[in-house]
Design a protein around this motif. Structure first.
Motif, PDB file in Angstrom:
ATOM      1  N   ASP A   1       7.158  18.288  10.419  1.00 23.72           N
ATOM      2  CA  ASP A   1       5.783  18.711  10.675  1.00 23.72           C
ATOM      3  C   ASP A   1       5.250  19.677   9.617  1.00 23.72           C
ATOM      4  O   ASP A   1       4.060  19.994   9.607  1.00 23.72           O
ATOM      5  N   LYS A   2       6.109  20.119   8.691  1.00 23.42           N
ATOM      6  CA  LYS A   2       5.681  21.083   7.675  1.00 23.42           C
ATOM      7  C   LYS A   2       5.484  20.456   6.297  1.00 23.42           C
ATOM      8  O   LYS A   2       5.171  21.158   5.338  1.00 23.42           O
ATOM      9  N   VAL A   3       5.685  19.145   6.193  1.00 23.06           N
ATOM     10  CA  VAL A   3       5.642  18.479   4.892  1.00 23.06           C
ATOM     11  C   VAL A   3       4.402  17.586   4.804  1.00 23.06           C
ATOM     12  O   VAL A   3       4.191  16.746   5.673  1.00 23.06           O
ATOM     13  N   PRO A   4       3.572  17.751   3.771  1.00 19.34           N
ATOM     14  CA  PRO A   4       2.392  16.890   3.633  1.00 19.34           C
ATOM     15  C   PRO A   4       2.783  15.466   3.261  1.00 19.34           C
ATOM     16  O   PRO A   4       3.831  15.234   2.643  1.00 19.34           O
ATOM     17  N   THR A   5       1.953  14.518   3.630  1.00 20.89           N
ATOM     18  CA  THR A   5       2.194  13.120   3.281  1.00 20.89           C
ATOM     19  C   THR A   5       1.142  12.591   2.309  1.00 20.89           C
ATOM     20  O   THR A   5       1.172  11.422   1.951  1.00 20.89           O
ATOM     21  N   ASP A   6       0.247  13.475   1.866  1.00 23.22           N
ATOM     22  CA  ASP A   6      -0.825  13.055   0.960  1.00 23.22           C
ATOM     23  C   ASP A   6      -0.484  13.437  -0.473  1.00 23.22           C
ATOM     24  O   ASP A   6       0.681  13.592  -0.834  1.00 23.22           O
ATOM     25  N   GLY A   7      -1.502  13.622  -1.288  1.00 21.26           N
ATOM     26  CA  GLY A   7      -1.302  13.931  -2.693  1.00 21.26           C
ATOM     27  C   GLY A   7      -0.655  15.272  -2.961  1.00 21.26           C
ATOM     28  O   GLY A   7      -0.227  15.547  -4.088  1.00 21.26           O
TER      29      GLY A   7
ATOM     30  N   GLN B   1       0.842  -1.194   0.000  1.00 23.02           N
ATOM     31  CA  GLN B   1       0.000   0.000   0.000  1.00 23.02           C
ATOM     32  C   GLN B   1       0.880   1.247   0.000  1.00 23.02           C
ATOM     33  O   GLN B   1       2.053   1.194   0.360  1.00 23.02           O
ATOM     34  N   TRP B   2       0.300   2.358  -0.407  1.00 19.50           N
ATOM     35  CA  TRP B   2       1.031   3.614  -0.447  1.00 19.50           C
ATOM     36  C   TRP B   2       1.228   4.167   0.951  1.00 19.50           C
ATOM     37  O   TRP B   2       0.280   4.273   1.728  1.00 19.50           O
ATOM     38  N   GLU B   3       2.495   4.499   1.263  1.00 17.75           N
ATOM     39  CA  GLU B   3       2.813   5.057   2.576  1.00 17.75           C
ATOM     40  C   GLU B   3       3.850   6.170   2.409  1.00 17.75           C
ATOM     41  O   GLU B   3       4.730   6.084   1.553  1.00 17.75           O
ATOM     42  N   CYS B   4       3.752   7.198   3.245  1.00 21.69           N
ATOM     43  CA  CYS B   4       4.747   8.271   3.229  1.00 21.69           C
ATOM     44  C   CYS B   4       5.018   8.720   4.658  1.00 21.69           C
ATOM     45  O   CYS B   4       4.081   9.062   5.396  1.00 21.69           O
ATOM     46  N   THR B   5       6.287   8.705   5.035  1.00 25.01           N
ATOM     47  CA  THR B   5       6.709   9.120   6.376  1.00 25.01           C
ATOM     48  C   THR B   5       7.752  10.224   6.232  1.00 25.01           C
ATOM     49  O   THR B   5       8.652  10.128   5.394  1.00 25.01           O
TER      50      THR B   5
END
Length: 308
Positions: free
Chosen positions: A64-70, A53-57
């Motif tokens: 805390d300033k970086v999005p992990t979504d699209g 599955q798609w994951e981003c860490t």
């Protein structure tokens, strides 16, 4: 070839614009640019491995300033290549973030460039350098330079690159602000401030190019300029105090990097850079102060046993 089970790590540098000439808006609503990009060894590491599955860490001081979504450009790269190449699939991505966010140093663009290299390597897509550049141009004007690194002249919207002959190493100190500046907001302020001024001619800055050929930091410091600097200072007036203090503390030159708010100080040597870091920190004109040197290579695969 099957994906590499242990994953692939790519290291990618931040950039500073040694010069940035901004032209009028074109019919598509973009400004023409003529800039000299310079990559420095303040870097992000992007690690990708196959996943069900798609994951981003996100890790690091700016996590805390970086999005992990699209909204994350690096994840956009991974999704796009999965759609376009049958060999590619879902990945688990970790971004170790050391490049400031919304700081004018192309941190998001750098991560996108790293993701192009990492996904290609991970799934053995065998993309060409031209494929990489075409995808990079679609993602943003700073992404192609993050692939190439070094020192380069950017034209068009900044995505048309030509290598620049540069000798020597250059020592930098960067004064960072926790509050970012929106690039569209800075350009809008530039337009407001310059609506009655004659547009600048977009051409190669000969003084910058000459200084880089000779490797003279004093000459380079005197030639640096950024057409967006006035707009960035207008939106964040304390940047002028940062510049003034840095120059009074011995920096050879100072420039707002890109659309800001990071201020880049060019120093005579490593010892001078360390002294300037102490002075800027003591005067409390920045939220963080870091040093780096350049030029530095663009996005490169790093063996997993050398991640130090």
């Amino acid at each position: 070839m099957a994906a590499i089970d242990e994953g692939v790590t790519v290291r990618v540098p931040a950039k500073v614009n040694l010069s940035l000439a901004v032209g009028p808006l074109d019919e598509d609503g973009y400004h023409g640019l003529a800039t000299v990009f310079h990559a420095v060894d303040l870097t992000d590491d992007i690690h990708v491995r196959p996943s069900k599955q798609w994951e981003c860490t996100i890790t690091g001081p700016y996590a805390d300033k970086v999005p992990t979504d699209g909204a994350n450009l690096a994840m956009q790269v991974a999704h796009r290549l999965a759609q376009e190449c049958y060999e590619a699939g879902p990945v688990s991505m970790t971004i170790d973030k050391s490049i400031p966010v919304a700081g004018g140093m192309a941190g998001g663009s750098a991560d996108a460039a790293a993701a192009i290299i990492a996904i290609d390597q991970l799934f053995d897509l065998q993309l060409t350098k031209l494929d990489h550049l075409d995808l990079a141009r679609d993602l943003g004007s700073d992404v192609p330079f993050a692939l190439t690194g070094g020192t380069a002249l950017g034209s068009g919207r900044g995505d048309e690159l030509a290598p620049v002959l540069a000798t020597g190493r250059y020592e930098w100190v960067f004064a960072l602000q926790h509050e970012g500046l929106s690039t569209p907001a800075v350009y809008a302020e530039f337009d407001r401030l310059n609506k009655r001024r004659k547009p600048r001619r977009l051409e190669a800055p000969e003084e910058i190019l000459t200084a880089l050929r000779t490797g003279d930091p004093y000459e380079l410091a005197g030639a640096m300029f950024n057409d967006l600097q006035e707009a960035a200072i207008s939106l964040m007036p304390r940047l002028q105090d940062t510049i003034d203090v840095g120059l009074s503390q011995g920096a050879l030159g100072a420039i707002v990097s890109g659309s800001g708010p990071t201020v880049a100080f060019l120093c005579a040597d490593r010892a001078a850079a360390l002294d300037l870091m102490v002075g800027l920190t003591a005067c409390k004109v920045a939220d963080d102060v870091v040093s780096a040197s350049g030029p530095h290579p663009g996005a490169r695969v790093v063996p997993n046993n050398r991640l130090t």
